[in-house]
Design a protein around this motif. Structure first.
Motif, PDB file in Angstrom:
ATOM      1  N   ASP B  83       5.832  10.930  17.660  1.00 55.35           N
ATOM      2  CA  ASP B  83       5.610  11.995  16.686  1.00 55.35           C
ATOM      3  C   ASP B  83       6.548  11.915  15.485  1.00 55.35           C
ATOM      4  N   ALA B  84       7.568  11.066  15.574  1.00 57.30           N
ATOM      5  CA  ALA B  84       8.498  10.953  14.440  1.00 57.30           C
ATOM      6  C   ALA B  84       7.849  10.282  13.236  1.00 57.30           C
ATOM      7  N   LEU B  85       6.815   9.510  13.472  1.00 54.82           N
ATOM      8  CA  LEU B  85       6.209   8.747  12.371  1.00 54.82           C
ATOM      9  C   LEU B  85       5.520   9.655  11.360  1.00 54.82           C
ATOM     10  N   VAL B  86       5.838   9.427  10.102  1.00 56.95           N
ATOM     11  CA  VAL B  86       5.142  10.090   8.995  1.00 56.95           C
ATOM     12  C   VAL B  86       4.065   9.143   8.459  1.00 56.95           C
ATOM     13  N   CYS B  87       4.456   7.965   8.061  1.00 58.42           N
ATOM     14  CA  CYS B  87       3.504   6.977   7.565  1.00 58.42           C
ATOM     15  C   CYS B  87       4.206   5.627   7.473  1.00 58.42           C
ATOM     16  N   LEU B  88       3.420   4.609   7.276  1.00 60.32           N
ATOM     17  CA  LEU B  88       4.005   3.299   6.992  1.00 60.32           C
ATOM     18  C   LEU B  88       3.071   2.544   6.055  1.00 60.32           C
ATOM     19  N   THR B  89       3.671   1.650   5.312  1.00 58.42           N
ATOM     20  CA  THR B  89       2.894   0.855   4.360  1.00 58.42           C
ATOM     21  C   THR B  89       3.634  -0.449   4.080  1.00 58.42           C
ATOM     22  N   THR B  90       2.865  -1.491   3.853  1.00 62.34           N
ATOM     23  CA  THR B  90       3.486  -2.693   3.324  1.00 62.34           C
ATOM     24  C   THR B  90       3.684  -2.527   1.828  1.00 62.34           C
ATOM     25  N   LEU B  91       4.488  -3.398   1.261  1.00 60.17           N
ATOM     26  CA  LEU B  91       4.756  -3.385  -0.176  1.00 60.17           C
ATOM     27  C   LEU B  91       4.158  -4.662  -0.764  1.00 60.17           C
ATOM     28  N   ALA B  92       3.096  -4.485  -1.523  1.00 65.65           N
ATOM     29  CA  ALA B  92       2.419  -5.644  -2.099  1.00 65.65           C
ATOM     30  C   ALA B  92       2.959  -5.907  -3.495  1.00 65.65           C
ATOM     31  N   ILE B  93       3.159  -7.193  -3.782  1.00 62.44           N
ATOM     32  CA  ILE B  93       3.590  -7.582  -5.124  1.00 62.44           C
ATOM     33  C   ILE B  93       2.364  -7.772  -6.016  1.00 62.44           C
ATOM     34  N   ASP B  94       1.394  -8.460  -5.462  1.00 66.40           N
ATOM     35  CA  ASP B  94       0.152  -8.721  -6.200  1.00 66.40           C
ATOM     36  C   ASP B  94      -0.953  -8.964  -5.179  1.00 66.40           C
ATOM     37  N   GLU B  95      -1.970  -9.708  -5.547  1.00 67.18           N
ATOM     38  CA  GLU B  95      -3.122  -9.889  -4.671  1.00 67.18           C
ATOM     39  C   GLU B  95      -2.790 -10.651  -3.384  1.00 67.18           C
ATOM     40  N   SER B  96      -1.720 -11.417  -3.386  1.00 71.45           N
ATOM     41  CA  SER B  96      -1.474 -12.269  -2.225  1.00 71.45           C
ATOM     42  C   SER B  96      -0.051 -12.214  -1.677  1.00 71.45           C
ATOM     43  N   ARG B  97       0.874 -11.577  -2.377  1.00 72.88           N
ATOM     44  CA  ARG B  97       2.265 -11.660  -1.951  1.00 72.88           C
ATOM     45  C   ARG B  97       2.785 -10.357  -1.332  1.00 72.88           C
ATOM     46  N   TYR B  98       3.488 -10.544  -0.223  1.00 73.28           N
ATOM     47  CA  TYR B  98       4.126  -9.459   0.532  1.00 73.28           C
ATOM     48  C   TYR B  98       5.573  -9.335   0.064  1.00 73.28           C
ATOM     49  N   GLY B  99       5.976  -8.096  -0.296  1.00 72.71           N
ATOM     50  CA  GLY B  99       7.348  -7.891  -0.747  1.00 72.71           C
ATOM     51  C   GLY B  99       8.182  -7.073   0.214  1.00 72.71           C
ATOM     52  N   GLY B 100       7.578  -6.585   1.299  1.00 74.23           N
ATOM     53  CA  GLY B 100       8.313  -5.776   2.256  1.00 74.23           C
ATOM     54  C   GLY B 100       7.452  -4.683   2.835  1.00 74.23           C
ATOM     55  N   ALA B 101       8.110  -3.671   3.402  1.00 67.11           N
ATOM     56  CA  ALA B 101       7.388  -2.572   4.037  1.00 67.11           C
ATOM     57  C   ALA B 101       8.289  -1.354   4.120  1.00 67.11           C
ATOM     58  N   ILE B 102       7.663  -0.210   4.256  1.00 66.43           N
ATOM     59  CA  ILE B 102       8.404   1.043   4.446  1.00 66.43           C
ATOM     60  C   ILE B 102       7.826   1.763   5.658  1.00 66.43           C
ATOM     61  N   THR B 103       8.701   2.189   6.542  1.00 65.48           N
ATOM     62  CA  THR B 103       8.321   3.072   7.643  1.00 65.48           C
ATOM     63  C   THR B 103       9.029   4.400   7.415  1.00 65.48           C
ATOM     64  N   VAL B 104       8.262   5.489   7.379  1.00 66.86           N
ATOM     65  CA  VAL B 104       8.819   6.814   7.098  1.00 66.86           C
ATOM     66  C   VAL B 104       8.741   7.665   8.364  1.00 66.86           C
ATOM     67  N   THR B 105       9.838   8.321   8.693  1.00 65.48           N
ATOM     68  CA  THR B 105       9.894   9.151   9.900  1.00 65.48           C
ATOM     69  C   THR B 105      10.525  10.505   9.597  1.00 65.48           C
ATOM     70  N   ARG B 106      10.303  11.423  10.512  1.00 58.90           N
ATOM     71  CA  ARG B 106      10.860  12.769  10.361  1.00 58.90           C
ATOM     72  C   ARG B 106      12.314  12.837  10.814  1.00 58.90           C
ATOM     73  N   GLU B 107      12.724  11.875  11.592  1.00 57.21           N
ATOM     74  CA  GLU B 107      14.067  11.903  12.172  1.00 57.21           C
ATOM     75  C   GLU B 107      14.558  10.465  12.289  1.00 57.21           C
ATOM     76  N   PRO B 108      15.839  10.261  12.494  1.00 56.81           N
ATOM     77  CA  PRO B 108      16.339   8.891  12.686  1.00 56.81           C
ATOM     78  C   PRO B 108      15.730   8.284  13.948  1.00 56.81           C
ATOM     79  N   VAL B 109      15.384   7.017  13.872  1.00 58.25           N
ATOM     80  CA  VAL B 109      14.828   6.298  15.029  1.00 58.25           C
ATOM     81  C   VAL B 109      15.579   4.976  15.184  1.00 58.25           C
TER      82      VAL B 109
END
Lengths: 169, 154
Positions: B83-109
């Protein structure tokens, strides 16, 4: 088999099940389909050797489903925490839905009547279009009645051909 | 950076904070738009940003390690967050490149378990930018070029 209040024949729309998933989150079947073809598997439960065997086979095919934009969902009476452990043991990445209170069982007519101890779901399987229209139905009471991975592959191909406008023969 | 495609939104990261939209300082990414406009933002959330501000820190989305990270996210990271999870998403640079990701939570995990941190190291930020989004049931690859996973639909 108990009398269903909905028809689960090919061409009919499967009910949009509303159940907690293996993480306790409330999910709708249509949301889990997410616009993709879907293999919906009803399972007796983690304890059944037939379910363990069949779901290991399905899990082995999950990578193919994932790159082909198709989904797998399993429904059982197991509680979410039990499903989560079973799913982890299988190495599955697809969703499990928990109907521990059997809220959909009577409406679907899928009670496994010969198991009076667990009163689980009958191991039926359905392949569904993204709008939950039933493409094919399988009754796995006898193990050979279940869809093989090749059956699922053929069904996913047929559904994709129908729903993906740019799918070419 | 070109305007984001449908289903994507822009976000920038300067190593200390994340900013919604394309006007913030730092490196710009495209994210799953639902994370930023999916409803009421969750206040005082924790964002584990697994990305670097340097412009050359990227990989192809199709690299096997990026595929495997997403498999792990579906298999056990999301169940672990509960239940701590709020959302998550990868970070796209453009059509083909991955620049990272973010995981958002309500509390420290247990951030050290974050599969995305295997690609780029993570830092934890406090933020009120992100909305709750139901976690993805799959697939493990993005649908349309430039729409950050798990966003987009056919």
């Amino acid at each position: 088999m108990t009398a269903a209040t909905v028809s689960l024949e090919p061409g009919q729309r499967f009910p949009d099940l509303d159940l907690p998933d293996h993480t306790h989150r409330r999910r709708r079947l249509s949301e889990l389909a997410g616009g993709d073809p879907l293999a919906l598997l009803f399972s007796r439960g983690w304890w059944c050797p037939k379910e363990q065997r069949h779901l290991r086979e399905v899990t082995a095919a999950q990578s193919e489903f994932e790159v082909a934009y198709a989904r797998i969902v399993v429904v059982s009476i197991d509680r979410p925490e039990v499903q989560s452990a079973f799913r982890a043991g299988l190495g599955a990445r697809f969703a499990f839905l928990s109907d521990g209170d059997r809220v959909w069982m009577d409406r679907l007519g899928l009670l496994e009547e010969t198991d009076t101890k667990h009163r689980p779901y009958r191991p039926a399987a359905f392949t569904l279009h993204p709008d939950l229209t039933i493409h094919a139905a399988y009754d796995g009471y006898w193990y050979w009645g279940r869809p093989t991975v090749e059956d699922l592959r053929q069904d996913m191909r047929a559904i994709s051909r129908h729903v993906r406008e740019d799918f070419r023969q | 950076m070109r305007p984001p495609p449908r289903g994507a939104a822009q976000l920038s990261f300067d190593g200390r904070a994340v900013y919604a939209g394309g006007a913030g300082p730092g490196r710009r990414f495209m994210v799953d738009a639902r994370c930023l406009d999916g409803g009421e933002p969750v206040r005082d959330a924790y964002a584990h940003v697994c990305a670097l501000p340097e412009a050359d820190a990227s990989l192809e989305f199709d690299q096997p390690e990026i595929q495997q990270v997403r498999r792990d996210v579906l298999a056990w990271w999301i169940p672990l967050l509960g239940d701590a999870l709020v959302c998550l998403t990868t970070l796209a640079i453009d059509e083909s490149r991955y620049g990272g990701a973010i995981t958002v939570t309500r509390e420290p995990v247990a951030w050290s378990d974050d599969p995305f941190a295997r690609i780029f190291p993570g830092c934890v930020l406090r933020t009120g930018l992100f909305s709750t989004v139901l976690p993805p049931p799959g697939p493990v690859l993005e649908r349309y070029a430039g729409v950050a996973w798990p966003g987009g639909a056919f």
